[in-house]
Design a protein around this motif. Structure first.
Motif, mmCIF file in Angstrom:
data_model
loop_
_atom_site.group_PDB
_atom_site.id
_atom_site.type_symbol
_atom_site.label_atom_id
_atom_site.label_comp_id
_atom_site.label_asym_id
_atom_site.label_seq_id
_atom_site.Cartn_x
_atom_site.Cartn_y
_atom_site.Cartn_z
ATOM 1 N N GLU A 55 0.869 -1.199 0.076
ATOM 2 C CA GLU A 55 -0.052 -0.173 -0.002
ATOM 3 C C GLU A 55 0.801 1.265 -0.045
ATOM 4 O OE1 GLU A 55 -2.507 -0.730 3.376
ATOM 5 O OE2 GLU A 55 -4.031 -1.961 2.426
ATOM 6 N N ARG A 56 2.028 1.256 0.366
ATOM 7 C CA ARG A 56 3.134 2.341 0.546
ATOM 8 C C ARG A 56 3.596 2.577 -0.598
ATOM 9 N NH1 ARG A 56 6.929 2.567 5.819
ATOM 10 N NH2 ARG A 56 5.162 2.563 6.791
ATOM 11 N N TYR A 57 3.844 1.718 -1.340
ATOM 12 C CA TYR A 57 4.595 1.930 -2.796
ATOM 13 C C TYR A 57 3.863 1.616 -3.838
ATOM 14 C CZ TYR A 57 8.908 2.915 -0.155
ATOM 15 O OH TYR A 57 9.923 3.412 0.747
ATOM 16 N N TRP A 58 2.672 1.109 -3.986
ATOM 17 C CA TRP A 58 2.017 0.669 -5.183
ATOM 18 C C TRP A 58 1.769 1.900 -6.009
ATOM 19 C CZ3 TRP A 58 -1.913 1.386 -8.411
ATOM 20 C CH2 TRP A 58 -1.988 0.220 -9.604
ATOM 21 N N ALA A 59 1.183 2.695 -5.546
ATOM 22 C CA ALA A 59 0.863 4.156 -6.266
ATOM 23 C C ALA A 59 2.154 4.734 -7.076
ATOM 24 C CB ALA A 59 0.105 4.975 -5.617
ATOM 25 N N LEU A 60 3.298 5.246 -6.118
ATOM 26 C CA LEU A 60 4.376 5.400 -6.567
ATOM 27 C C LEU A 60 4.886 4.701 -7.703
ATOM 28 C CD1 LEU A 60 5.942 6.380 -2.973
ATOM 29 C CD2 LEU A 60 5.179 8.036 -4.540
ATOM 30 N N LEU A 61 5.018 3.412 -7.464
ATOM 31 C CA LEU A 61 5.711 2.520 -8.581
ATOM 32 C C LEU A 61 4.841 2.468 -9.855
ATOM 33 C CD1 LEU A 61 6.551 -0.393 -6.391
ATOM 34 C CD2 LEU A 61 8.239 1.250 -7.358
ATOM 35 N N PHE A 62 3.499 2.757 -9.511
ATOM 36 C CA PHE A 62 2.593 2.618 -10.758
ATOM 37 C C PHE A 62 2.737 3.864 -11.720
ATOM 38 C CE2 PHE A 62 -1.549 3.532 -12.805
ATOM 39 C CZ PHE A 62 -1.626 2.463 -13.604
ATOM 40 N N ARG A 63 2.997 4.926 -10.985
ATOM 41 C CA ARG A 63 3.218 6.168 -11.769
ATOM 42 C C ARG A 63 4.351 6.353 -12.366
ATOM 43 N NH1 ARG A 63 0.891 8.839 -7.125
ATOM 44 N NH2 ARG A 63 2.781 9.230 -6.420
ATOM 45 N N HIS A 64 5.367 5.612 -11.863
ATOM 46 C CA HIS A 64 6.781 5.597 -12.405
ATOM 47 C C HIS A 64 6.936 4.587 -13.675
ATOM 48 C CE1 HIS A 64 11.070 5.569 -12.703
ATOM 49 N NE2 HIS A 64 11.212 4.225 -12.378
ATOM 50 N N ALA A 65 5.965 3.292 -13.509
ATOM 51 C CA ALA A 65 6.134 2.633 -14.231
ATOM 52 C C ALA A 65 5.324 3.113 -15.507
ATOM 53 C CB ALA A 65 5.415 1.159 -13.916
ATOM 54 N N GLY A 66 4.332 3.687 -15.281
ATOM 55 C CA GLY A 66 3.412 4.276 -16.290
ATOM 56 C C GLY A 66 4.068 5.319 -17.119
ATOM 57 N N ARG A 67 4.884 5.972 -16.718
ATOM 58 C CA ARG A 67 5.683 7.034 -17.374
ATOM 59 C C ARG A 67 6.529 6.407 -18.277
ATOM 60 N NH1 ARG A 67 6.187 9.939 -12.319
ATOM 61 N NH2 ARG A 67 8.364 8.959 -12.211
ATOM 62 N N MET A 68 7.247 5.184 -17.724
ATOM 63 C CA MET A 68 8.152 4.476 -18.483
ATOM 64 C C MET A 68 7.455 3.831 -19.786
ATOM 65 S SD MET A 68 11.076 3.126 -15.965
ATOM 66 C CE MET A 68 12.215 2.490 -17.114
ATOM 67 N N LEU A 69 6.424 2.989 -19.277
ATOM 68 C CA LEU A 69 5.727 2.166 -20.384
ATOM 69 C C LEU A 69 4.785 2.909 -21.259
ATOM 70 C CD1 LEU A 69 5.489 -0.933 -18.045
ATOM 71 C CD2 LEU A 69 6.959 -0.796 -20.025
ATOM 72 N N LYS A 70 4.019 3.962 -20.858
ATOM 73 C CA LYS A 70 3.194 4.548 -21.391
ATOM 74 C C LYS A 70 1.920 3.505 -21.758
ATOM 75 C CE LYS A 70 5.649 8.260 -22.502
ATOM 76 N NZ LYS A 70 6.589 8.357 -21.398
ATOM 77 N N ASP A 71 1.672 2.679 -20.766
ATOM 78 C CA ASP A 71 0.556 1.742 -20.941
ATOM 79 C C ASP A 71 0.329 1.275 -19.316
ATOM 80 O OD1 ASP A 71 -0.831 -0.833 -21.052
ATOM 81 O OD2 ASP A 71 -0.016 -1.230 -23.024
ATOM 82 N N ASP A 72 -0.848 1.886 -18.966
ATOM 83 C CA ASP A 72 -1.103 1.291 -17.505
ATOM 84 C C ASP A 72 -1.338 0.081 -17.327
ATOM 85 O OD1 ASP A 72 -1.056 4.211 -17.010
ATOM 86 O OD2 ASP A 72 -3.103 4.389 -17.123
ATOM 87 N N GLU A 73 -1.989 -0.801 -18.085
ATOM 88 C CA GLU A 73 -2.234 -2.318 -17.933
ATOM 89 C C GLU A 73 -1.004 -3.007 -17.896
ATOM 90 O OE1 GLU A 73 -4.258 -5.674 -20.226
ATOM 91 O OE2 GLU A 73 -5.348 -4.028 -20.609
ATOM 92 N N GLN A 74 0.249 -2.594 -18.891
ATOM 93 C CA GLN A 74 1.436 -3.207 -18.507
ATOM 94 C C GLN A 74 2.113 -2.743 -17.140
ATOM 95 O OE1 GLN A 74 3.655 -2.065 -22.058
ATOM 96 N NE2 GLN A 74 3.947 -4.429 -22.580
ATOM 97 N N ALA A 75 1.762 -1.415 -16.977
ATOM 98 C CA ALA A 75 2.525 -0.976 -15.634
ATOM 99 C C ALA A 75 1.919 -1.639 -14.268
ATOM 100 C CB ALA A 75 2.179 0.424 -15.573
ATOM 101 N N ALA A 76 0.726 -1.910 -14.338
ATOM 102 C CA ALA A 76 0.163 -2.715 -13.239
ATOM 103 C C ALA A 76 0.624 -4.279 -13.515
ATOM 104 C CB ALA A 76 -1.516 -2.677 -13.580
ATOM 105 N N ASP A 77 0.631 -4.778 -14.247
ATOM 106 C CA ASP A 77 0.963 -6.125 -14.432
ATOM 107 C C ASP A 77 2.519 -6.157 -13.936
ATOM 108 O OD1 ASP A 77 -1.254 -6.873 -15.702
ATOM 109 O OD2 ASP A 77 -0.584 -7.252 -17.681
ATOM 110 N N VAL A 78 3.291 -5.417 -14.312
ATOM 111 C CA VAL A 78 5.139 -5.229 -14.107
ATOM 112 C C VAL A 78 4.953 -5.317 -12.494
ATOM 113 C CG1 VAL A 78 7.061 -4.175 -14.113
ATOM 114 C CG2 VAL A 78 6.057 -4.951 -16.245
ATOM 115 N N ILE A 79 4.116 -4.246 -11.875
ATOM 116 C CA ILE A 79 4.224 -4.141 -10.618
ATOM 117 C C ILE A 79 3.858 -5.406 -9.796
ATOM 118 C CG2 ILE A 79 3.329 -2.784 -8.509
ATOM 119 C CD1 ILE A 79 3.453 -0.421 -10.738
ATOM 120 N N GLN A 80 2.582 -5.863 -10.178
ATOM 121 C CA GLN A 80 1.873 -7.058 -9.683
ATOM 122 C C GLN A 80 2.969 -8.157 -9.590
ATOM 123 O OE1 GLN A 80 -0.987 -6.844 -8.069
ATOM 124 N NE2 GLN A 80 -0.657 -8.976 -7.144
#
Length: 197
Positions: A29-54
């Motif tokens: 809970e502390r890091y998911w949103a931060l990591l998601f924003r970071h991954a989203g910026r790099m991948l430009k794809d929210d679904e891929q970002a969520a999958d990588v973080i999961q």
């Protein structure tokens, strides 16, 4: 014992290694949103970002007992995320390059392959040199370049002076420039700008 949400990252990491489900949940809970924003910026794809973080968090929980975290938890998570994203980007880039260049292969032949190989070699060399930086310098460099944290945020995260952070980043770049040479160094700057913009 204090509520889990008030525990430091270091305390949560100790509990995580004991397979404490509540500690894992707080870290998530502390890091998911931060990591998601970071991954989203790099991948430009929210679904891929969520999958990588999961995937990152699943592997972290599965390997909790044997987890080796030699830096701060934040640095560990950002570095792990970055490595997963770079693998994904490289894999997709190779697939795209293959499909795009296949019809022209007979015309251009080995030139395309040579370029891809040089790019891969450059990426591997850069990663190797970053890994060889002194541990504290590497942690600061990765937080600055990969986690996009400001000098002030890094100073607060690892409890050192902001001036020290700035000096460590400067020294890391100086070492990389010396070890890699100007051509490789320009390559690292291009990769940093491309992958972490």
């Amino acid at each position: 014992m204090a509520p889990y949400t008030t525990l430091s990252d270091a305390d949560l990491t100790v509990l995580l290694k004991q397979q404490d489900q509540r500690a894992y949940t707080v870290i998530y809970e502390r890091y998911w949103a931060l990591l998601f924003r970071h991954a989203g910026r790099m991948l430009k794809d929210d679904e891929q970002a969520a999958d990588v973080i999961q995937d990152l968090f699943t592997v972290m929980w599965t390997n909790a007992e044997t987890l080796e975290i030699n830096t701060s938890l934040a640095s560990y998570l950002y570095t792990s995320l970055r490595n997963r994203i770079l693998k994904l980007i490289r894999r997709e880039k190779v697939q795209i390059n293959y499909l795009v260049t296949l019809p022209d292969f007979e015309k251009e032949g080995h030139n395309i392959t040579d370029e891809i190989l040089r790019e891969k070699e450059l990426q591997i060399q850069i990663e190797r040199e970053i890994e060889m930086l002194p541990p504290k310098m590497r942690e600061i460099f990765e937080l600055s370049r990969n986690a996009h944290m400001s000098y002030k945020q890094i100073a607060e995260e690892i409890n050192i002076a902001e001036g020290t952070v700035k000096k460590q980043v400067y020294n890391a770049l100086k070492i990389l420039r010396t070890r890699l040479g100007m051509t490789f160094f320009m390559g690292i700057m291009k990769l940093i700008l491309f992958f972490f913009k």
